[in-house]
Design a protein around this motif. Structure first.
Motif, PDB file in Angstrom:
ATOM      1  N   LEU A  22       0.836  -1.207   0.000  1.00  0.00           N
ATOM      2  CA  LEU A  22       0.000   0.000   0.000  1.00  0.00           C
ATOM      3  C   LEU A  22       0.871   1.258   0.000  1.00  0.00           C
ATOM      4  CD1 LEU A  22      -2.835  -1.006   2.489  1.00  0.00           C
ATOM      5  CD2 LEU A  22      -3.075  -0.604   0.024  1.00  0.00           C
ATOM      6  N   LEU A  23       1.949   1.233   0.793  1.00  0.00           N
ATOM      7  CA  LEU A  23       2.859   2.381   0.807  1.00  0.00           C
ATOM      8  C   LEU A  23       3.539   2.541  -0.547  1.00  0.00           C
ATOM      9  CD1 LEU A  23       4.217   4.671   2.294  1.00  0.00           C
ATOM     10  CD2 LEU A  23       5.899   3.033   3.206  1.00  0.00           C
ATOM     11  N   SER A  24       3.895   1.416  -1.178  1.00  0.00           N
ATOM     12  CA  SER A  24       4.484   1.468  -2.513  1.00  0.00           C
ATOM     13  C   SER A  24       3.512   2.096  -3.509  1.00  0.00           C
ATOM     14  CB  SER A  24       4.874   0.058  -2.968  1.00  0.00           C
ATOM     15  OG  SER A  24       5.407   0.085  -4.276  1.00  0.00           O
ATOM     16  N   ALA A  25       2.231   1.743  -3.385  1.00  0.00           N
ATOM     17  CA  ALA A  25       1.220   2.320  -4.280  1.00  0.00           C
ATOM     18  C   ALA A  25       1.136   3.826  -4.089  1.00  0.00           C
ATOM     19  CB  ALA A  25      -0.140   1.678  -4.011  1.00  0.00           C
ATOM     20  N   PHE A  26       1.214   4.273  -2.834  1.00  0.00           N
ATOM     21  CA  PHE A  26       1.106   5.703  -2.559  1.00  0.00           C
ATOM     22  C   PHE A  26       2.244   6.491  -3.203  1.00  0.00           C
ATOM     23  CE2 PHE A  26       2.313   9.341   0.094  1.00  0.00           C
ATOM     24  CZ  PHE A  26       1.169  10.122  -0.032  1.00  0.00           C
ATOM     25  N   ALA A  58      22.461   5.738  -5.056  1.00  0.00           N
ATOM     26  CA  ALA A  58      23.483   6.281  -4.156  1.00  0.00           C
ATOM     27  C   ALA A  58      22.939   6.393  -2.732  1.00  0.00           C
ATOM     28  CB  ALA A  58      23.946   7.645  -4.656  1.00  0.00           C
ATOM     29  N   GLY A  59      21.702   6.848  -2.598  1.00  0.00           N
ATOM     30  CA  GLY A  59      21.093   6.951  -1.277  1.00  0.00           C
ATOM     31  C   GLY A  59      20.932   5.593  -0.619  1.00  0.00           C
ATOM     32  N   LEU A  60      20.584   4.591  -1.423  1.00  0.00           N
ATOM     33  CA  LEU A  60      20.397   3.248  -0.878  1.00  0.00           C
ATOM     34  C   LEU A  60      21.728   2.636  -0.445  1.00  0.00           C
ATOM     35  CD1 LEU A  60      18.190   1.227  -0.295  1.00  0.00           C
ATOM     36  CD2 LEU A  60      18.536   0.248  -2.564  1.00  0.00           C
ATOM     37  N   TRP A  61      22.785   2.853  -1.229  1.00  0.00           N
ATOM     38  CA  TRP A  61      24.107   2.353  -0.843  1.00  0.00           C
ATOM     39  C   TRP A  61      24.571   3.018   0.454  1.00  0.00           C
ATOM     40  CZ3 TRP A  61      27.078  -1.615  -1.671  1.00  0.00           C
ATOM     41  CH2 TRP A  61      26.926  -2.369  -2.840  1.00  0.00           C
ATOM     42  N   LEU A  62      24.309   4.313   0.597  1.00  0.00           N
ATOM     43  CA  LEU A  62      24.692   5.017   1.819  1.00  0.00           C
ATOM     44  C   LEU A  62      23.967   4.432   3.030  1.00  0.00           C
ATOM     45  CD1 LEU A  62      26.235   7.330   3.165  1.00  0.00           C
ATOM     46  CD2 LEU A  62      24.286   8.822   2.644  1.00  0.00           C
ATOM     47  N   THR A 191      16.636  -5.152  -3.462  1.00  0.00           N
ATOM     48  CA  THR A 191      16.421  -3.755  -3.871  1.00  0.00           C
ATOM     49  C   THR A 191      17.743  -3.077  -4.192  1.00  0.00           C
ATOM     50  OG1 THR A 191      14.494  -3.646  -2.403  1.00  0.00           O
ATOM     51  CG2 THR A 191      15.388  -1.560  -3.203  1.00  0.00           C
ATOM     52  N   LEU A 192      18.752  -3.286  -3.346  1.00  0.00           N
ATOM     53  CA  LEU A 192      20.052  -2.635  -3.525  1.00  0.00           C
ATOM     54  C   LEU A 192      20.672  -2.985  -4.872  1.00  0.00           C
ATOM     55  CD1 LEU A 192      22.476  -1.025  -2.370  1.00  0.00           C
ATOM     56  CD2 LEU A 192      23.323  -3.189  -1.429  1.00  0.00           C
ATOM     57  N   TYR A 193      20.758  -4.268  -5.190  1.00  0.00           N
ATOM     58  CA  TYR A 193      21.472  -4.667  -6.402  1.00  0.00           C
ATOM     59  C   TYR A 193      20.624  -4.516  -7.653  1.00  0.00           C
ATOM     60  CZ  TYR A 193      25.137  -6.196  -3.310  1.00  0.00           C
ATOM     61  OH  TYR A 193      26.146  -6.205  -2.370  1.00  0.00           O
ATOM     62  N   THR A 194      19.307  -4.607  -7.520  1.00  0.00           N
ATOM     63  CA  THR A 194      18.454  -4.328  -8.681  1.00  0.00           C
ATOM     64  C   THR A 194      18.535  -2.858  -9.056  1.00  0.00           C
ATOM     65  OG1 THR A 194      16.913  -6.108  -8.053  1.00  0.00           O
ATOM     66  CG2 THR A 194      16.104  -4.427  -9.589  1.00  0.00           C
ATOM     67  N   LEU A 195      18.472  -1.989  -8.048  1.00  0.00           N
ATOM     68  CA  LEU A 195      18.574  -0.555  -8.315  1.00  0.00           C
ATOM     69  C   LEU A 195      19.959  -0.189  -8.827  1.00  0.00           C
ATOM     70  CD1 LEU A 195      16.734   1.875  -8.212  1.00  0.00           C
ATOM     71  CD2 LEU A 195      17.467   2.296  -5.858  1.00  0.00           C
ATOM     72  N   THR A 196      20.981  -0.904  -8.367  1.00  0.00           N
ATOM     73  CA  THR A 196      22.336  -0.676  -8.883  1.00  0.00           C
ATOM     74  C   THR A 196      22.411  -1.031 -10.368  1.00  0.00           C
ATOM     75  OG1 THR A 196      23.332  -1.110  -6.712  1.00  0.00           O
ATOM     76  CG2 THR A 196      24.760  -1.316  -8.636  1.00  0.00           C
ATOM     77  N   LEU A 236      11.867  -0.062  -2.289  1.00  0.00           N
ATOM     78  CA  LEU A 236      11.974  -0.779  -1.020  1.00  0.00           C
ATOM     79  C   LEU A 236      10.647  -1.436  -0.631  1.00  0.00           C
ATOM     80  CD1 LEU A 236      14.182   1.636   1.107  1.00  0.00           C
ATOM     81  CD2 LEU A 236      14.747  -0.713   0.486  1.00  0.00           C
ATOM     82  N   THR A 237       9.568  -0.681  -0.739  1.00  0.00           N
ATOM     83  CA  THR A 237       8.278  -1.188  -0.283  1.00  0.00           C
ATOM     84  C   THR A 237       7.700  -2.208  -1.251  1.00  0.00           C
ATOM     85  OG1 THR A 237       7.295   0.816  -1.260  1.00  0.00           O
ATOM     86  CG2 THR A 237       7.666   0.818   1.107  1.00  0.00           C
ATOM     87  N   LEU A 238       7.947  -2.068  -2.558  1.00  0.00           N
ATOM     88  CA  LEU A 238       7.435  -3.051  -3.519  1.00  0.00           C
ATOM     89  C   LEU A 238       8.054  -4.418  -3.272  1.00  0.00           C
ATOM     90  CD1 LEU A 238       5.847  -3.902  -6.043  1.00  0.00           C
ATOM     91  CD2 LEU A 238       7.817  -3.169  -7.408  1.00  0.00           C
ATOM     92  N   PHE A 239       9.374  -4.474  -3.122  1.00  0.00           N
ATOM     93  CA  PHE A 239      10.031  -5.768  -2.946  1.00  0.00           C
ATOM     94  C   PHE A 239       9.767  -6.348  -1.560  1.00  0.00           C
ATOM     95  CE2 PHE A 239      13.159  -4.244  -6.342  1.00  0.00           C
ATOM     96  CZ  PHE A 239      12.394  -4.823  -7.343  1.00  0.00           C
ATOM     97  N   LEU A 240       9.557  -5.478  -0.560  1.00  0.00           N
ATOM     98  CA  LEU A 240       9.181  -5.989   0.760  1.00  0.00           C
ATOM     99  C   LEU A 240       7.795  -6.625   0.692  1.00  0.00           C
ATOM    100  CD1 LEU A 240       9.815  -6.307   3.739  1.00  0.00           C
ATOM    101  CD2 LEU A 240       8.848  -4.031   4.134  1.00  0.00           C
ATOM    102  N   GLY A 241       6.886  -5.978  -0.035  1.00  0.00           N
ATOM    103  CA  GLY A 241       5.568  -6.565  -0.217  1.00  0.00           C
ATOM    104  C   GLY A 241       5.640  -7.859  -0.996  1.00  0.00           C
TER     105      GLY A 241
END
Length: 310
Positions: A22-26, A58-62, A191-196, A236-241
């Motif tokens: 739901l948060l991902s949808a928002f 970059a934000g996710l790696w940090l 999420t980290l490596y897919t976004l990378t 983050l929220t899509l893959f957690l869901g």
């Protein structure tokens, strides 16, 4: 001595998955709004895609280096799968934002939402049993999105329309690949490596595309930064869901982004609801509420072997 009843999987893990979806949808529903605002400020599609994806990565790696170091480790085959999913979705995002510049935002969202059909096909080919209720929810969700997002004015350019459909197909394929990886890899790692992988893909495309100029004013940077933030949150929220519900169920809930987009357009862009859009909102709400009737949310099936021949 048992102090109280043990929570069922649906009330604990799956409830977290529903909340994440739901948060991902928002946050996903805000993507077309910020994208259009960036274009109005003079940002080019390849610049927008590069900045928002590289910035989110970059934000996710940090965050991982500071707080989530345990999620950095990944075994080689899972790393390859995540990078492949990122490559596919990176190319899809290039198609999405190039098409978004040329199409009406409502029609763009309608065409992109067809990814649900591709994901249903990929899930079926992968051996997932699609329940009748899920199929009903797919039909209701697509009908609702059509009612919510259909733009009566403005015509579609066929090349741009086909690019948007292609972007949806690539998005569905990357969700399908990551669903397999999520079976035994934590969602933050995926999420980290897919976004990378996405960031690498779009950065190379930006260089090949002649390095279009970066935004030159705060009015142009603001929607870019907001788009970067919602991109990170949505991933983050899509893959957690998907980890807790399965990719199919998570994406069905994620279709609530259509309703978010309409509400955001009313509040920020001065648009109004038509009678058809109110009907679409009601139908979409019904599709989302039917998740409480799903019987197999806690039983995500084991995927078939990667190299199995059908």
């Amino acid at each position: 001595m048992q102090l109280g009843p043990k929570l069922s999987p649906w009330k604990s893990t799956q409830a977290q998955g529903i909340a994440a979806a739901l948060l991902s949808a928002f946050v996903s529903g805000l993507v077309p709004i910020f994208g259009k605002q960036a274009y109005e400020a003079g940002v080019t599609p390849f610049t927008l895609v590069m900045l928002r994806t590289v910035g989110a990565a970059a934000g996710l790696w940090l965050a991982h280096l500071l707080f989530w170091r345990k999620y950095i480790y990944v075994y080689p085959f899972a790393l390859a799968a995540c990078l492949a999913a990122g490559l596919i979705n990176g190319l899809g995002s290039l198609l999405f934002y190039t098409s978004l510049q040329r199409l009406d935002a409502s029609l763009s969202q309608l065409l992109f939402t067809l990814y649900l059909l591709f994901l249903t096909l990929f899930s079926w080919l992968d051996g997932y049993r699609i329940s009748r209720l899920t199929l009903v929810r797919v039909g209701l969700a697509l009908a609702a999105v059509f009612l919510l997002k259909w733009a009566g004015s403005g015509s579609a350019e066929w090349p741009a329309a086909l690019m948007m459909i292609g972007a949806g197909a690539m998005y569905a394929l990357h969700v399908s690949i990551n669903q397999r990886t999520l079976y035994d890899v934590p969602a933050p790692t995926v999420t980290l490596y897919t976004l990378t992988g996405m960031a690498t893909t779009v950065f190379v495309a930006y260089l090949i595309g002649g390095r279009p100029p970066l935004p030159e004013s705060s009015a142009a940077w603001t929607p870019v930064l907001l788009l970067t933030a919602v991109t990170l949150a949505a991933r983050l929220t899509l893959f957690l869901g998907g980890k807790h519900l399965g990719g199919m169920q998570a994406v069905l809930i994620n279709l609530g982004e259509a309703l978010v987009t309409v509400v955001a357009a009313i509040l920020w862009l001065g648009e109004t609801f038509t009678a058809a859009q109110w009907l679409g909102a009601a139908v979409l709400a019904g599709s989302l509420l039917l998740v409480t009737r799903e019987q197999a949310l806690g039983a995500i099936p084991r995927p078939k072997p990667w190299l199995q021949i059908f």
